[in-house]
Design a protein around this motif. Structure first.
Motif, PDB file in Angstrom:
ATOM      1  N   VAL A   1      83.125  27.847  32.748  1.00 29.58           N
ATOM      2  CA  VAL A   1      82.362  26.612  32.851  1.00 29.58           C
ATOM      3  C   VAL A   1      83.208  25.385  32.506  1.00 29.58           C
ATOM      4  CG1 VAL A   1      80.068  27.624  32.617  1.00 29.58           C
ATOM      5  CG2 VAL A   1      81.356  27.071  30.557  1.00 29.58           C
TER       6      VAL A   1
ATOM      7  N   HIS B   1      76.464  23.274  20.685  1.00 29.65           N
ATOM      8  CA  HIS B   1      77.195  24.510  20.912  1.00 29.65           C
ATOM      9  C   HIS B   1      76.257  25.541  21.545  1.00 29.65           C
ATOM     10  CE1 HIS B   1      79.363  28.156  20.123  1.00 29.65           C
ATOM     11  NE2 HIS B   1      80.406  27.462  19.762  1.00 29.65           N
ATOM     12  N   VAL B   2      76.797  26.305  22.479  1.00 28.85           N
ATOM     13  CA  VAL B   2      75.959  27.293  23.170  1.00 28.85           C
ATOM     14  C   VAL B   2      75.411  28.332  22.201  1.00 28.85           C
ATOM     15  CG1 VAL B   2      77.807  28.877  23.774  1.00 28.85           C
ATOM     16  CG2 VAL B   2      75.788  28.728  25.210  1.00 28.85           C
TER      17      VAL B   2
ATOM     18  N   PHE C   1      73.973  34.778  30.189  1.00 29.18           N
ATOM     19  CA  PHE C   1      75.026  33.807  29.911  1.00 29.18           C
ATOM     20  C   PHE C   1      75.230  33.651  28.411  1.00 29.18           C
ATOM     21  CE2 PHE C   1      75.976  29.301  28.871  1.00 29.18           C
ATOM     22  CZ  PHE C   1      77.262  29.243  29.390  1.00 29.18           C
ATOM     23  N   ALA C   2      76.459  33.873  27.950  1.00 31.13           N
ATOM     24  CA  ALA C   2      76.796  33.688  26.536  1.00 31.13           C
ATOM     25  C   ALA C   2      75.785  34.377  25.610  1.00 31.13           C
ATOM     26  CB  ALA C   2      76.909  32.190  26.214  1.00 31.13           C
TER      27      ALA C   2
ATOM     28  N   VAL D   1      83.462  32.407  29.196  1.00 34.46           N
ATOM     29  CA  VAL D   1      82.718  33.317  28.319  1.00 34.46           C
ATOM     30  C   VAL D   1      82.353  34.585  29.077  1.00 34.46           C
ATOM     31  CG1 VAL D   1      81.753  31.610  26.747  1.00 34.46           C
ATOM     32  CG2 VAL D   1      80.519  32.170  28.822  1.00 34.46           C
TER      33      VAL D   1
ATOM     34  N   THR E   1      87.770  29.739  24.353  1.00 33.10           N
ATOM     35  CA  THR E   1      88.063  28.560  23.536  1.00 33.10           C
ATOM     36  C   THR E   1      87.306  28.579  22.220  1.00 33.10           C
ATOM     37  OG1 THR E   1      86.303  27.328  24.631  1.00 33.10           O
ATOM     38  CG2 THR E   1      88.507  27.091  25.551  1.00 33.10           C
ATOM     39  N   GLY E   2      86.650  29.643  21.906  1.00 32.65           N
ATOM     40  CA  GLY E   2      85.872  29.672  20.667  1.00 32.65           C
ATOM     41  C   GLY E   2      85.763  31.069  20.106  1.00 32.65           C
ATOM     42  N   PRO E   3      84.953  31.234  19.105  1.00 38.58           N
ATOM     43  CA  PRO E   3      84.850  32.537  18.458  1.00 38.58           C
ATOM     44  C   PRO E   3      84.065  33.547  19.283  1.00 38.58           C
ATOM     45  CG  PRO E   3      83.284  31.023  17.492  1.00 38.58           C
ATOM     46  CD  PRO E   3      84.068  30.230  18.499  1.00 38.58           C
TER      47      PRO E   3
ATOM     48  N   SER F   1      83.991  23.967  28.486  1.00 37.17           N
ATOM     49  CA  SER F   1      83.413  24.861  27.473  1.00 37.17           C
ATOM     50  C   SER F   1      84.002  26.266  27.537  1.00 37.17           C
ATOM     51  CB  SER F   1      81.897  24.918  27.621  1.00 37.17           C
ATOM     52  OG  SER F   1      81.334  23.662  27.338  1.00 37.17           O
TER      53      SER F   1
ATOM     54  N   ASN G   1      84.730  34.243  24.091  1.00 40.96           N
ATOM     55  CA  ASN G   1      84.888  32.887  24.597  1.00 40.96           C
ATOM     56  C   ASN G   1      86.364  32.537  24.451  1.00 40.96           C
ATOM     57  OD1 ASN G   1      85.043  30.070  24.686  1.00 40.96           O
ATOM     58  ND2 ASN G   1      83.164  29.738  23.501  1.00 40.96           N
TER      59      ASN G   1
END
Ligand SMILES: *[C@@H]1O[C@H](CO)[C@@H](O)[C@H](O)[C@H]1NC(C)=O
Ligand SMILES: *[C@@H]1O[C@H](CO)[C@@H](O)[C@H](O)[C@H]1NC(C)=O
Ligand SMILES: *[C@@H]1O[C@H](CO)[C@@H](O)[C@H](O)[C@H]1NC(C)=O
Length: 226
Positions: A84, A2-3, A181-182, A90, A59-61, A87, A57
């Motif tokens: 991206v 995970h990033v 990035f992120a 973001v 697709t994520g938290p 993933s 993000n």
């Protein structure tokens, strides 16, 4: 991986450096949530700014990361947006300040647009490698008018490969040698090209008219030959 793991690399490195002493105290914490509260960290020499990095993000938290930063990091403050592919999309923003423990506040990130803008880019994201496989064609949204293809290293070491749609902030940062990035600063090389949606056509081409005129002339010449 995970990033978000990048933030932990960053945190570990900072804690290591901190043992060497410093002066400015900053709030220090990371969480996959809207906010976090943490202990006071005495920043090591050089890291003379307190900062809060916030990342959303699709697709994520949402993640938050409060630490000490280099003054030069604070130039790369976003909002930087990357699509991206698998993933997700973001968007990150960094708020820096100079006072003791001033990194409580952070500016909100504008919501990520999910409206297709007519541009597509090859997209993938890989950690611990300078190349990424699992490439997909990403549908760029909102102000993601550029295709980025870069490989490099995160501040704290792991190789990173990033391909996808990005906004102008990212391309401008990329030309200076680093992107945000992120929530993590990534140094690297590659290409970042402005793309243009061609109305009424399914395909899209890079906006490289000035550069490609001789090539274009050559192709046209070839085409009219029997
Ligand atoms: C977004 O969140 C998902 C789910 O947690 C994760 O798999 C993905 O790597 C994140 N994307 C980025 C670019 O951080
Ligand atoms: C890194 O890339 C190489 C070459 O494509 C591949 O063989 C290897 O499995 C990759 N490693 C990771 C951790 O993805
Ligand atoms: C991009 O949009 C097309 C058409 O709607 C869709 O088939 C494709 O799966 C999308 N690609 C991604 C990576 O979401």
């Amino acid at each position: 991986m995970h990033v978000f793991a990048l933030c932990w690399f960053h945190a570990g490195m900072l804690l290591f450096l901190t043992r060497k002493g410093g002066c400015l105290p900053c709030v220090s914490c990371s969480a996959a949530e809207d906010s976090c509260s943490g202990s006071k960290l005495i920043c090591p020499g050089g890291l003379i700014k307190c900062g809060t990095a916030q990342t959303v993000n699709t697709t994520g938290p949402r993640t938050i990361h409060k630490f000490c930063f280099l003054p030069s990091d604070c130039i790369y403050k976003g909002p930087s947006t990357f699509n991206v592919g698998k993933s997700g999309i973001v968007s990150s923003r960094l708020f820096c300040c100079n006072e003791d423990e001033c990194n409580h506040y952070f500016p909100d990130i504008p919501p990520i647009s999910t409206t297709f803008n007519g541009i597509t880019c090859p997209a993938c994201f890989g950690l611990e490698n300078y190349t990424c496989n699992e490439e997909v064609i990403a549908n760029c949204t909102g102000d993601q008018d550029y295709c980025l293809d870069m490989s490099g290293t995160a501040r704290t070491g792991p190789p990173v490969a990033i391909k996808g749609c990005v906004n102008k902030v990212v391309c401008d940062d990329f030309k200076k040698g680093m992107v945000f990035f992120a929530g993590v600063h990534v140094h690297g090389v590659g290409t970042c090209l402005p793309m243009k949606a061609i109305s009424g056509k399914a395909g899209y081409t890079p906006e490289l008219f000035a550069l490609s005129l001789p090539v274009l002339a050559c192709l046209l010449h070839v085409k009219i030959l029997p």
